[in-house]
Write an enzyme that holds these catalytic residues in place. Structure first.
Site, PDB file in Angstrom:
ATOM      1  N   CYS A  85     -19.133  -2.544   7.457  1.00  0.00           N
ATOM      2  CA  CYS A  85     -19.759  -2.153   8.174  1.00  0.00           C
ATOM      3  C   CYS A  85     -20.750  -2.397   8.869  1.00  0.00           C
ATOM      4  O   CYS A  85     -20.777  -2.976  10.066  1.00  0.00           O
ATOM      5  CB  CYS A  85     -19.026  -0.363   7.986  1.00  0.00           C
ATOM      6  N   LYS A 135       0.586  -1.585   0.041  1.00  0.00           N
ATOM      7  CA  LYS A 135       0.154   0.065   0.385  1.00  0.00           C
ATOM      8  C   LYS A 135       0.573   1.119  -0.508  1.00  0.00           C
ATOM      9  O   LYS A 135       0.388   2.196  -0.795  1.00  0.00           O
ATOM     10  CB  LYS A 135      -0.938   0.068   1.534  1.00  0.00           C
ATOM     11  N   THR A 189     -11.198  -3.145  12.540  1.00  0.00           N
ATOM     12  CA  THR A 189     -12.483  -3.472  13.061  1.00  0.00           C
ATOM     13  C   THR A 189     -13.136  -5.151  13.024  1.00  0.00           C
ATOM     14  O   THR A 189     -14.249  -4.907  13.505  1.00  0.00           O
ATOM     15  CB  THR A 189     -12.940  -2.965  14.712  1.00  0.00           C
ATOM     16  N   LEU A 204     -18.121   8.247   6.956  1.00  0.00           N
ATOM     17  CA  LEU A 204     -17.630   8.601   5.480  1.00  0.00           C
ATOM     18  C   LEU A 204     -18.735   7.233   4.944  1.00  0.00           C
ATOM     19  O   LEU A 204     -19.025   6.095   5.801  1.00  0.00           O
ATOM     20  CB  LEU A 204     -16.828   9.018   5.398  1.00  0.00           C
ATOM     21  N   ARG A 242     -16.467  -6.831   1.379  1.00  0.00           N
ATOM     22  CA  ARG A 242     -16.562  -6.928   2.023  1.00  0.00           C
ATOM     23  C   ARG A 242     -17.952  -7.396   2.844  1.00  0.00           C
ATOM     24  O   ARG A 242     -18.793  -6.317   2.605  1.00  0.00           O
ATOM     25  CB  ARG A 242     -16.069  -6.218   3.484  1.00  0.00           C
ATOM     26  N   LYS A 294     -20.426  -6.163  10.515  1.00  0.00           N
ATOM     27  CA  LYS A 294     -19.873  -6.322  11.324  1.00  0.00           C
ATOM     28  C   LYS A 294     -19.914  -5.517  12.689  1.00  0.00           C
ATOM     29  O   LYS A 294     -20.223  -5.993  13.831  1.00  0.00           O
ATOM     30  CB  LYS A 294     -18.545  -6.067  11.001  1.00  0.00           C
ATOM     31  N   LYS A 352     -21.820   6.127  17.139  1.00  0.00           N
ATOM     32  CA  LYS A 352     -21.517   4.677  16.042  1.00  0.00           C
ATOM     33  C   LYS A 352     -21.758   4.077  16.229  1.00  0.00           C
ATOM     34  O   LYS A 352     -22.455   3.664  14.675  1.00  0.00           O
ATOM     35  CB  LYS A 352     -20.295   5.189  15.741  1.00  0.00           C
TER      36      LYS A 352
HETATM   37  N1  LIG Z   1     -15.200   1.967   5.245  1.00  0.00           N
HETATM   38  C1  LIG Z   1     -15.918   2.278   5.663  1.00  0.00           C
HETATM   39  O1  LIG Z   1     -16.828   2.757   5.210  1.00  0.00           O
HETATM   40  C2  LIG Z   1     -16.135   3.247   7.374  1.00  0.00           C
HETATM   41  C3  LIG Z   1     -17.120   3.997   7.796  1.00  0.00           C
HETATM   42  C4  LIG Z   1     -17.044   4.304   8.663  1.00  0.00           C
HETATM   43  C5  LIG Z   1     -15.836   3.885  10.010  1.00  0.00           C
HETATM   44  N2  LIG Z   1     -15.357   2.563   9.221  1.00  0.00           N
HETATM   45  C6  LIG Z   1     -14.430   2.279  10.539  1.00  0.00           C
HETATM   46  O2  LIG Z   1     -12.836   2.462  10.407  1.00  0.00           O
HETATM   47  C7  LIG Z   1     -12.229   1.316  11.120  1.00  0.00           C
HETATM   48  C8  LIG Z   1     -11.153   1.059   9.317  1.00  0.00           C
HETATM   49  O3  LIG Z   1     -11.977   0.393   8.322  1.00  0.00           O
HETATM   50  P1  LIG Z   1     -11.408   0.808   7.236  1.00  0.00           P
HETATM   51  O4  LIG Z   1     -12.899   0.221   5.998  1.00  0.00           O
HETATM   52  O5  LIG Z   1     -11.196   1.554   6.570  1.00  0.00           O
HETATM   53  O6  LIG Z   1     -10.342  -0.678   7.026  1.00  0.00           O
HETATM   54  P2  LIG Z   1      -9.509  -0.534   6.336  1.00  0.00           P
HETATM   55  O7  LIG Z   1      -9.296  -3.255   6.713  1.00  0.00           O
HETATM   56  O8  LIG Z   1      -9.474  -0.665   4.612  1.00  0.00           O
HETATM   57  O9  LIG Z   1      -7.849  -0.242   6.326  1.00  0.00           O
HETATM   58  C9  LIG Z   1      -7.139  -0.464   7.785  1.00  0.00           C
HETATM   59  C10 LIG Z   1      -5.270  -0.238   7.564  1.00  0.00           C
HETATM   60  O10 LIG Z   1      -4.820  -0.580   8.987  1.00  0.00           O
HETATM   61  C11 LIG Z   1      -3.974  -0.679   8.343  1.00  0.00           C
HETATM   62  N3  LIG Z   1      -3.092  -1.363   9.661  1.00  0.00           N
HETATM   63  C12 LIG Z   1      -3.774  -2.278  10.490  1.00  0.00           C
HETATM   64  N4  LIG Z   1      -2.567  -2.211  11.918  1.00  0.00           N
HETATM   65  C13 LIG Z   1      -1.958  -1.118  11.734  1.00  0.00           C
HETATM   66  C14 LIG Z   1      -0.521  -0.723  12.216  1.00  0.00           C
HETATM   67  N5  LIG Z   1      -0.394  -0.975  13.349  1.00  0.00           N
HETATM   68  N6  LIG Z   1      -0.140   0.581  11.700  1.00  0.00           N
HETATM   69  C15 LIG Z   1       0.068   0.696  10.557  1.00  0.00           C
HETATM   70  N7  LIG Z   1      -0.938   0.005  10.167  1.00  0.00           N
HETATM   71  C16 LIG Z   1      -2.378  -0.436  10.807  1.00  0.00           C
HETATM   72  C17 LIG Z   1      -4.182  -1.993   7.426  1.00  0.00           C
HETATM   73  O11 LIG Z   1      -2.681  -2.244   7.046  1.00  0.00           O
HETATM   74  C18 LIG Z   1      -4.816  -1.475   6.418  1.00  0.00           C
HETATM   75  O12 LIG Z   1      -4.278  -0.568   5.735  1.00  0.00           O
HETATM   76  C19 LIG Z   1     -13.453   0.437  11.242  1.00  0.00           C
HETATM   77  O13 LIG Z   1     -12.913   0.297  12.573  1.00  0.00           O
HETATM   78  C20 LIG Z   1     -14.299   0.381   9.917  1.00  0.00           C
HETATM   79  O14 LIG Z   1     -15.309  -0.293  10.586  1.00  0.00           O
HETATM   80  C21 LIG Z   1     -14.742   2.391   8.558  1.00  0.00           C
END
Ligand SMILES: NC(=O)c1ccc[n+]([C@@H]2O[C@H](COP(=O)([O-])OP(=O)(O)OC[C@H]3O[C@@H](n4cnc5c(N)ncnc54)[C@H](O)[C@@H]3O)[C@@H](O)[C@H]2O)c1
Length: 438
Positions: A263, A35, A86, A153, A331, A266, A207
Site C-alpha cells: 500500500c 486461487k 490497483t 486493514l 510487494r 503505491k 484513504k
Molecule cells: N493489502 C492490503 O493490506 C490492503 C489494505 C487496504 C487496502 N488495500 C487495497 O485493496 C485493493 C486490493 O488489494 P489486495 O492486496 O487485496 O490485492 P491482491 O492483488 O492481493 O488481490 C486482488 C485480486 O483480485 C483478483 N481480480 C482482479 N481482477 C478481477 C476480476 N475482474 N474479477 C475477479 N477477480 C479479479 C486478482 O486475481 C487477485 O486475486 C487495492 O486497491 C489495495 O490498495 C490493500
C-alpha cells in the site's frame, strides 16, 4: 443480505470472510482459477493469522462460497464489492485502474436488479464516478448506485482490524445506497464502532491522506534516525520521548530500513500523481517518497561498511524478507532493494523467513533459502535482521556469534542493542539511529 466480493486477495478474502461472519451470505469471485480451486478445497492462498479457521467456520455454516463465475456470484446480491488490485501504472506513478474498470463492466453486464456497486480497492479521487459511468454505459437499464468503502486493514492483523476497526468510511450519493451500506455494517454499528458516512470524493481522499500521513510519520523518524547516528543520539529514546506526547502518539515511530508493502509505496506515488494532475502539488508526499528511497540506499551503505567496503566473496545471512512480520506479502518490501544489492555485489546470500519463501523465490534470484536462522547464520560474515518476525526477537546471540565466520550484525529493526551484541561476542554491530560499534 447477499453480498458478492470481486477479488479474493488480501483485502477481498478477509472482507468476504468477515462479512460472512457478520451473518451475511457472501460469494467471493476471482478470475484466478488456482486461487478459487484452493479456496474450494478449504485452503487459504495467503498467509494471514486466523483466516483459515474463520473461513472454515463460515463455509461450514453455508454463508461463504467461492466461484470463478461473476454472474452466479452477483445473482440476487444487494451489494457487489470491487476489491481488485490497483497497482502503480508503469511509467507515471498513477494507480492502474484497469482491473477496477474491467470488474465494473463485468458487474454491469451480469446484474439484473438494483445493486450497490461498492469500491473497496484504494482508488484516486473521481474513480467512483467513473465506475458509475462505466456501469451505466455497459447496462443503461440497470438500477444501481455506487459507494466508496476504502479498507484500512493491516496485513498480519487483518481480521481484528476488520472486526474492530478504528472507523469505517462510507462514501455515497444518496440515502438508498447509505441504507444498504449501513445494513452491511450493522454488526459494527451496534457495537459502537464509528462509521463515517460522507460523499464519494471525501471517502476516496480519506484513504490516500491516511496512508500518506502514516508513510510520512515513518519516513520522518527514519530521517531523524539518520541524524541521530551523526549526533550520537538514540532514536529509540527519541521516539519514546516524542510518542508520549498525545498529539503525536507512539505508533509508526519505529525507525527501520524504509517502508514497503502493498500500500504505502503505491499510494504515496498515486497521491503525488493526483496532486500533479490537479496542479496542487503534494510536496510533502513527494519528499517522503524520495527520502524512503534514500533510506533503503542508506541501509545498503551500512551493510557495505560492515563488510569492509565490499560484499564480494562475503557470506551474508538475511533474516526476514517479507515487508513486515505475519504476512507472506513481498510487494515493494525493502528486501527487494537490499538483497539484490548484496547479490549484485558478489555476496553469497542466505535468506530465512517464516513465510516469505513461497513468494520470495521468484523475486530474489541467486539466494539460498534456509528454514533455521541458526543454520543460515553459521559460517557467515554478516547477519542482517531485516524483518522483525517474533522468531528473530529472542535469538541465542551467543550461539550465533560463536558459529559465524566473522560475527557482525546489522540490526535494521533495532531489536537488540550494542551492549547485548558485544556481550554475545559480536565484533561489529550497527542498527538504525543508534550508535553501534565496529
Ligand atoms: N493489502 C492490503 O493490506 C490492503 C489494505 C487496504 C487496502 N488495500 C487495497 O485493496 C485493493 C486490493 O488489494 P489486495 O492486496 O487485496 O490485492 P491482491 O492483488 O492481493 O488481490 C486482488 C485480486 O483480485 C483478483 N481480480 C482482479 N481482477 C478481477 C476480476 N475482474 N474479477 C475477479 N477477480 C479479479 C486478482 O486475481 C487477485 O486475486 C487495492 O486497491 C489495495 O490498495 C490493500
Amino acid at each position: 443480505m447477499k453480498i458478492a466480493m470481486i477479488g479474493t486477495g488480501y483485502v477481498g478474502l478477509v472482507s468476504g470472510v468477515c462479512f460472512s461472519d457478520f451473518g451475511h451470505n457472501v460469494v467471493c469471485v476471482d478470475k484466478d482459477p488456482r486461487k478459487i480451486e484452493k479456496l474450494e478445497r478449504g485452503e487459504v492462498p495467503i498467509y494471514e493469522p486466523g483466516l483459515d479457521a474463520l473461513m472454515a467456520k463460515n463455509v461450514e455454516a453455508g454463508r461463504l462460497s467461492f466461484t470463478l463465475d461473476l454472474a452466479t456470484a452477483i445473482d440476487g446480491a444487494q451489494a457487489v464489492f470491487i476489491a481488485v488490485g490497483t497497482p502503480t501504472r508503469r511509467g507515471d506513478g498513477h494507480a492502474d485502474l484497469t482491473y477496477v474498470m474491467a470488474a465494473a463492466e463485468e458487474i454491469a453486464k451480469a446484474a439484473k436488479e438494483y445493486v450497490v456497486v461498492v469500491t473497496k480497492s484504494t482508488v484516486p479521487v473521481g474513480t467512483n464516478r467513473k465506475v458509475r459511468d462505466v456501469v451505466a454505459a455497459a447496462n443503461p437499464q440497470l438500477d444501481f448506485d455506487v459507494a466508496s468503502n476504502p479498507e484500512f486493514l493491516r496485513e498480519g492483523a487483518a481480521i481484528d482490524d476488520f472486526m474492530k476497526p478504528d472507523r469505517v468510511v462510507v462514501g455515497v450519493e444518496n440515502d438508498r445506497a447509505a441504507q444498504v451500506m449501513s445494513e452491511i455494517y450493522r454488526p459494527l454499528y451496534l457495537r459502537d464502532f464509528p462509521i463515517v458516512t460522507t460523499d464519494l470524493e471525501s471517502a476516496e481522499m480519506i484513504k490516500y491522506a491516511a496512508n500518506a500521513f502514516l508513510a510520512t510519520k515513518i519516513t520522518f523518524i527514519n530521517e531523524i534516525a539518520a541524524l541521530c547516528e551523526k549526533v550520537g543520539a538514540d532514536v529509540k529514546q527519541v521516539s519514546k520521548g516524542m510518542g508520549m506526547d498525545n498529539r503525536i502518539g507512539n505508533k509508526f515511530l519505529h525507525a527501520g530500513p524504509g517502508y514497503g508493502g502493498s500500500c504505502f509505496p503505491k499510494d504515496t506515488k498515486a497521491l503525488a500523481r493526483i496532486g500533479q494532475e490537479y496542479a496542487s502539488p503534494m510536496h510533502i508526499t513527494e519528499a517522503v517518497i524520495a527520502v524512503n528511497e534514500d533510506t533503503k540506499r542508506r541501509m545498503i551503505g551500512k551493510l557495505q561498511d560492515l563488510c569492509d567496503g565490499s560484499f564480494n566473496g562475503k557470506t551474508i545471512t538475511v533474516l526476514g524478507v517479507t515487508f513486515k512480520p505475519n504476512t507472506d506479502d513481498m510487494r515493494d518490501a525493502p528486501s527487494l532493494t537490499i538483497v539484490p544489492a548484496l547479490v549484485g555485489g558478489g555476496a553469497k546470500v542466505r535468506v530465512c523467513d517464516p513465510q516469505g519463501q513461497h513468494e520470495g523465490e521468484a523475486l530474489l534470484p541467486g539466494v539460498q533459502w534456509y528454514d533455521d536462522p541458526y543454520e543460515a547464520a553459521s559460517e557467515s560474515d554478516l547477519l542482517v535482521l531485516l524483518t522483525e518476525w517474533n522468531e528473530f526477537r529472542a535469538l541465542d546471540l551467543d550461539q550465533i556469534a560463536g558459529s559465524m565466520a566473522r560475527p557482525a550484525m546489522a540490526d535494521l529493526r533495532n531489536i537488540y542493542n550494542a551492549s547485548v551484541a558485544r556481550n554475545a561476542g559480536f565484533v561489529a554491530y550497527e542498527s538504525v539511529g543508534r550508535v553501534g560499534f565496529a
